[in-house]
Design a protein around this motif. Structure first.
Motif, PDB file in Angstrom:
ATOM      1  N   ILE A   9       0.860  -1.188   0.000  1.00 26.55           N
ATOM      2  CA  ILE A   9       0.000   0.000   0.000  1.00 26.55           C
ATOM      3  C   ILE A   9       0.896   1.237   0.000  1.00 26.55           C
ATOM      4  O   ILE A   9       1.645   1.464   0.956  1.00 26.55           O
ATOM      5  N   GLY A  12       4.931   5.553  -2.589  1.00 22.22           N
ATOM      6  CA  GLY A  12       6.020   6.449  -2.202  1.00 22.22           C
ATOM      7  C   GLY A  12       7.311   5.648  -2.189  1.00 22.22           C
ATOM      8  O   GLY A  12       7.332   4.462  -2.532  1.00 22.22           O
ATOM      9  N   GLY A  42       3.487  10.929  -3.298  1.00 12.70           N
ATOM     10  CA  GLY A  42       4.495  10.927  -2.243  1.00 12.70           C
ATOM     11  C   GLY A  42       5.547  11.989  -2.492  1.00 12.70           C
ATOM     12  O   GLY A  42       5.478  12.774  -3.437  1.00 12.70           O
ATOM     13  N   GLY A  43       6.547  11.999  -1.613  1.00 12.01           N
ATOM     14  CA  GLY A  43       7.535  13.073  -1.613  1.00 12.01           C
ATOM     15  C   GLY A  43       8.491  13.036  -2.789  1.00 12.01           C
ATOM     16  O   GLY A  43       9.132  14.033  -3.089  1.00 12.01           O
ATOM     17  N   LYS A  49      14.938  16.182  -3.248  1.00  8.98           N
ATOM     18  CA  LYS A  49      16.361  16.216  -2.901  1.00  8.98           C
ATOM     19  C   LYS A  49      16.597  14.990  -2.037  1.00  8.98           C
ATOM     20  O   LYS A  49      15.778  14.659  -1.177  1.00  8.98           O
ATOM     21  N   THR A 139      -8.026   2.966  -2.999  1.00 13.32           N
ATOM     22  CA  THR A 139      -7.709   3.262  -1.593  1.00 13.32           C
ATOM     23  C   THR A 139      -7.954   2.048  -0.715  1.00 13.32           C
ATOM     24  O   THR A 139      -9.031   1.453  -0.768  1.00 13.32           O
ATOM     25  N   ALA A 165       2.631   1.271   3.598  1.00 18.45           N
ATOM     26  CA  ALA A 165       3.585   2.393   3.563  1.00 18.45           C
ATOM     27  C   ALA A 165       2.829   3.649   3.134  1.00 18.45           C
ATOM     28  O   ALA A 165       3.020   4.151   2.025  1.00 18.45           O
ATOM     29  N   GLY A 167       2.811   6.807   4.212  1.00 23.13           N
ATOM     30  CA  GLY A 167       3.385   8.151   4.352  1.00 23.13           C
ATOM     31  C   GLY A 167       2.747   8.951   5.472  1.00 23.13           C
ATOM     32  O   GLY A 167       1.889   8.469   6.213  1.00 23.13           O
ATOM     33  N   PHE A 173      -4.732   6.959   9.032  1.00 25.96           N
ATOM     34  CA  PHE A 173      -5.175   5.682   8.440  1.00 25.96           C
ATOM     35  C   PHE A 173      -4.392   4.526   9.066  1.00 25.96           C
ATOM     36  O   PHE A 173      -4.951   3.502   9.460  1.00 25.96           O
ATOM     37  N   VAL A 233       4.451  25.784  -0.181  1.00 29.73           N
ATOM     38  CA  VAL A 233       3.169  25.166  -0.539  1.00 29.73           C
ATOM     39  C   VAL A 233       2.401  24.838   0.742  1.00 29.73           C
ATOM     40  O   VAL A 233       2.940  24.936   1.851  1.00 29.73           O
ATOM     41  N   GLY A 407      12.346  10.849   5.325  1.00 32.16           N
ATOM     42  CA  GLY A 407      12.884  11.384   4.083  1.00 32.16           C
ATOM     43  C   GLY A 407      12.885  10.292   3.033  1.00 32.16           C
ATOM     44  O   GLY A 407      12.635   9.112   3.340  1.00 32.16           O
ATOM     45  N   ILE A 408      13.157  10.693   1.784  1.00 28.88           N
ATOM     46  CA  ILE A 408      13.025   9.780   0.652  1.00 28.88           C
ATOM     47  C   ILE A 408      13.954   8.568   0.770  1.00 28.88           C
ATOM     48  O   ILE A 408      13.522   7.415   0.644  1.00 28.88           O
TER      49      ILE A 408
HETATM   50  C1  LIG Z   1       6.001  18.970  -0.097  1.00 32.39           C
HETATM   51  C2  LIG Z   1       6.998  17.940   0.383  1.00 32.39           C
HETATM   52  C3  LIG Z   1       8.323  18.060   0.016  1.00 32.39           C
HETATM   53  C4  LIG Z   1       9.237  17.099   0.438  1.00 32.39           C
HETATM   54  N1  LIG Z   1      10.522  17.189   0.015  1.00 32.39           N
HETATM   55  C5  LIG Z   1      11.396  16.215   0.358  1.00 32.39           C
HETATM   56  C6  LIG Z   1      12.701  16.218  -0.160  1.00 32.39           C
HETATM   57  O1  LIG Z   1      13.051  17.065  -0.955  1.00 32.39           O
HETATM   58  N2  LIG Z   1      13.568  15.260   0.271  1.00 32.39           N
HETATM   59  C7  LIG Z   1      13.202  14.268   1.142  1.00 32.39           C
HETATM   60  O2  LIG Z   1      14.043  13.399   1.479  1.00 32.39           O
HETATM   61  N3  LIG Z   1      11.948  14.225   1.633  1.00 32.39           N
HETATM   62  C8  LIG Z   1      11.046  15.169   1.248  1.00 32.39           C
HETATM   63  N4  LIG Z   1       9.778  15.120   1.728  1.00 32.39           N
HETATM   64  C9  LIG Z   1       9.456  14.029   2.644  1.00 32.39           C
HETATM   65  C10 LIG Z   1       9.280  12.783   1.833  1.00 32.39           C
HETATM   66  O3  LIG Z   1       8.251  13.033   0.934  1.00 32.39           O
HETATM   67  C11 LIG Z   1       8.911  11.604   2.694  1.00 32.39           C
HETATM   68  O4  LIG Z   1       9.904  11.417   3.667  1.00 32.39           O
HETATM   69  C12 LIG Z   1       8.788  10.320   1.864  1.00 32.39           C
HETATM   70  O5  LIG Z   1       8.015  10.511   0.704  1.00 32.39           O
HETATM   71  C13 LIG Z   1       8.161   9.231   2.702  1.00 32.39           C
HETATM   72  O6  LIG Z   1       7.943   8.115   1.900  1.00 32.39           O
HETATM   73  P1  LIG Z   1       6.749   7.117   2.183  1.00 32.39           P
HETATM   74  O7  LIG Z   1       6.856   6.089   1.125  1.00 32.39           O
HETATM   75  O8  LIG Z   1       6.784   6.710   3.604  1.00 32.39           O
HETATM   76  O9  LIG Z   1       5.398   7.959   2.015  1.00 32.39           O
HETATM   77  P2  LIG Z   1       4.814   8.812   0.814  1.00 32.39           P
HETATM   78  O10 LIG Z   1       5.898   9.192  -0.124  1.00 32.39           O
HETATM   79  O11 LIG Z   1       4.008   9.872   1.439  1.00 32.39           O
HETATM   80  O12 LIG Z   1       3.868   7.786   0.054  1.00 32.39           O
HETATM   81  C14 LIG Z   1       2.745   7.244   0.652  1.00 32.39           C
HETATM   82  C15 LIG Z   1       1.750   6.888  -0.427  1.00 32.39           C
HETATM   83  O13 LIG Z   1       0.695   6.124   0.154  1.00 32.39           O
HETATM   84  C16 LIG Z   1      -0.526   6.482  -0.425  1.00 32.39           C
HETATM   85  N5  LIG Z   1      -1.601   6.130   0.505  1.00 32.39           N
HETATM   86  C17 LIG Z   1      -1.815   6.610   1.751  1.00 32.39           C
HETATM   87  N6  LIG Z   1      -2.885   6.001   2.304  1.00 32.39           N
HETATM   88  C18 LIG Z   1      -3.353   5.134   1.397  1.00 32.39           C
HETATM   89  C19 LIG Z   1      -4.447   4.218   1.388  1.00 32.39           C
HETATM   90  N7  LIG Z   1      -5.290   4.110   2.419  1.00 32.39           N
HETATM   91  N8  LIG Z   1      -4.653   3.479   0.274  1.00 32.39           N
HETATM   92  C20 LIG Z   1      -3.836   3.592  -0.817  1.00 32.39           C
HETATM   93  N9  LIG Z   1      -2.781   4.444  -0.846  1.00 32.39           N
HETATM   94  C21 LIG Z   1      -2.540   5.211   0.244  1.00 32.39           C
HETATM   95  C22 LIG Z   1      -0.385   7.997  -0.655  1.00 32.39           C
HETATM   96  O14 LIG Z   1      -1.254   8.429  -1.675  1.00 32.39           O
HETATM   97  C23 LIG Z   1       1.090   8.103  -1.052  1.00 32.39           C
HETATM   98  O15 LIG Z   1       1.276   8.079  -2.458  1.00 32.39           O
HETATM   99  C24 LIG Z   1       8.831  16.047   1.296  1.00 32.39           C
HETATM  100  C25 LIG Z   1       7.498  15.939   1.665  1.00 32.39           C
HETATM  101  C26 LIG Z   1       6.579  16.855   1.193  1.00 32.39           C
HETATM  102  C27 LIG Z   1       5.153  16.688   1.581  1.00 32.39           C
END
Ligand SMILES: Cc1cc2nc3c(=O)[nH]c(=O)nc-3n(C[C@H](O)[C@H](O)[C@H](O)COP(=O)(O)OP(=O)(O)OC[C@H]3O[C@@H](n4cnc5c(N)ncnc54)[C@H](O)[C@@H]3O)c2cc1C
Length: 428
Positions: A9, A12, A42-43, A49, A139, A165, A167, A173, A233, A407-408
């Motif tokens: 899920i 990101g 996702g980020g 960066k 979702t 995962a 985010g 959730f 933003v 972070g990413i």
């Molecule tokens: C505006 C912004 C700028 C950023 N810039 C940076 C940067 O430059 N460098 C950096 O290292 N970090 C940055 N970050 C932080 C970075 O985005 C996160 O650390 C990283 O994306 C986390 O990864 P993740 O996979 O845990 O979650 P996410 O990348 O948030 O992905 C989670 C995904 O799960 C999906 N999801 C959630 N709930 C459900 C559900 N119930 N069913 C189906 N899908 C679902 C969401 O739609 C999303 O696509 C930024 C964050 C934001 C918001």
């Protein structure tokens, strides 16, 4: 009903890291990846960066240096980032040290929001090429851990292993899913802060070091610096029933877009709550709603010139020769951050701003804008039962929503760590 070896899920970096980690070693696995958004989100798509140095992005409660560096080297080998040079930074390190502030030395790459979107397209195509199914705009709503069935807004899906995962946006959730599955967790840590926006010439360090990470006293730090073509933003949290609130954030386009001469970055203070209030999310929501109340349903912005005189900002503070640039998020309400942010937090943030102005003189120009609030909810701490972020048999919780990253690159690394656990479990 379809049944998959692994259901993931979130598309990101945590979800993608898990998917690539699995398919790299076991190409025959059946994998379905869901995301509620229409495009892989996702980020990765915001500024993109990436930091490739311990401990940036790695919560030390669930990572040690060796684990992080091992996974980071895999992330780097896979993504092949182009690491940016840092120049002339010795003087800043030296000034910071004299003031009891630490400037971290980090290996970074920067794609920009447009570059991130291109990367996502390539990754999604690559995953499909490896045989993974990807369903966007679907979702996850709930699951039955005993029968290993997940329910989405479109169907029921069977799985042998589930990686959630979602985010930071999926923080609530994930808490619902953990409550349903009886998984214990804590969420007592939250980062609260401001986003600072100023002319690049008033924070020239960014020309030599793209995202300088300063650690100040009182658990306060700079975070997520954007420049060259940089914008503030707004993110929306909550809903009409529980109450809507907003957090600001920032991003920048790649160097192929025209420069706007501005830079923005967050200054965040980490708050650790203890009894009787131990929910970072509840605290963040109340602060976010208080800011939204004072801002008429929007975040608040205040010029430094007004803040230091103890005056609120008005629309006029955003015109005139002293206030010499327009905010990039003009929909915010000119107001008084001091009426909204708790004193202890605001004092720590202002102290950090003053120290930073001594290290990089110019930052406290009257026209510099402080946006409030910037809130980071990434401290769900599930009670994991092994080192692969397994929270129950066949269930792995990773990424920012599960508090395993900030972070990413660390999110990608946590997906890899869960994939290693699934591969081990599949061998048994
Ligand atoms: C505006 C912004 C700028 C950023 N810039 C940076 C940067 O430059 N460098 C950096 O290292 N970090 C940055 N970050 C932080 C970075 O985005 C996160 O650390 C990283 O994306 C986390 O990864 P993740 O996979 O845990 O979650 P996410 O990348 O948030 O992905 C989670 C995904 O799960 C999906 N999801 C959630 N709930 C459900 C559900 N119930 N069913 C189906 N899908 C679902 C969401 O739609 C999303 O696509 C930024 C964050 C934001 C918001």
């Amino acid at each position: 009903m379809n049944k998959f070896d692994v259901l993931i899920i979130g598309t990101g970096p945590a979800g993608l890291g898990a998917a690539f980690g699995l398919l790299e070693k076991k190409p025959n696995l059946s994998i379905l990846i869901l995301d509620r958004n229409e495009v892989s989100s996702g980020g990765l798509r915001n500024d993109c960066k990436m930091n490739f140095s311990w401990p940036i992005g790695f919560p030390e409660v669930c990572w040690n240096r060796e684990q992080a560096e091992y996974q980071l080297s895999r992330v780097e080998e896979f993504l092949l980032p182009s690491i940016m040079d840092k120049k002339n930074v010795g003087v800043y390190f030296h000034r910071a040290e004299k003031l009891g502030v630490k400037l971290l030395e980090i290996r970074q790459s920067h794609l920009g929001t447009d570059g991130g979107l291109e990367l996502i397209k390539t990754l999604v195509a690559r995953l499909r090429g490896l045989g993974a199914e990807i369903s966007l705009g679907e979702t996850m709503l709930g699951f039955d851990p005993a029968r290993r069935i997940a329910t989405t807004d479109k169907r029921d899906i069977g799985y042998r292993n589930l990686v959630i995962a979602p985010g930071r946006g999926g923080f609530a959730f994930l808490q619902e899913m953990m409550n349903a599955a009886g998984i214990a967790y804590r969420d007592n840590i939250v980062d609260i802060g401001i986003r600072v926006e100023t002319k690049e010439e008033r924070y020239p360090i960014v020309k030599d070091y793209y995202d300088p990470k300063f650690l100040f006293p009182k658990k306060t730090r700079t975070f997520c610096t954007n420049s060259r073509s940089a914008y503030v933003v707004q993110e929306k949290y909550g809903d009409k029933e529980s109450g809507l609130w907003y957090s600001v954030n920032g991003h920048a386009w790649s160097s192929s877009r025209p420069e706007n001469g501005l830079t923005n970055f967050a200054i965040l203070k980490t708050v650790t709550l203890t009894a009787p209030l131990a929910s970072g999310q509840s605290y963040a929501r109340m602060l976010g709603m208080q800011a939204a109340l004072l801002g008429g349903g929007r975040p608040i912005m205040q010029r430094v010139g007004d803040f230091r005189l103890g005056k609120r900002s008005f629309a006029e503070s955003f015109t005139g020769d002293l206030y010499d640039f327009e905010p990039t998020l003009p929909s915010c309400t000119p107001g008084d951050i001091g009426l909204s942010a708790p004193a202890k937090i605001l004092n720590a943030l202002w102290n950090a701003m003053k120290l930073l102005d001594s290290i990089v003189p110019g930052l406290l120009h009257p026209s510099t804008i402080m946006y409030y609030p910037e809130i980071k909810l990434y401290a769900n701490r599930p009670a994991f039962i092994d080192e692969h972020f397994r929270a129950a048999e066949g269930l792995y919780l990773v990424g920012d929503g599960a508090g395993t990253s900030r972070g990413i690159t660390a999110a990608w690394a946590s997906g890899l760590r869960a994939a290693d656990g699934i591969l081990d479990a599949l061998k048994v």
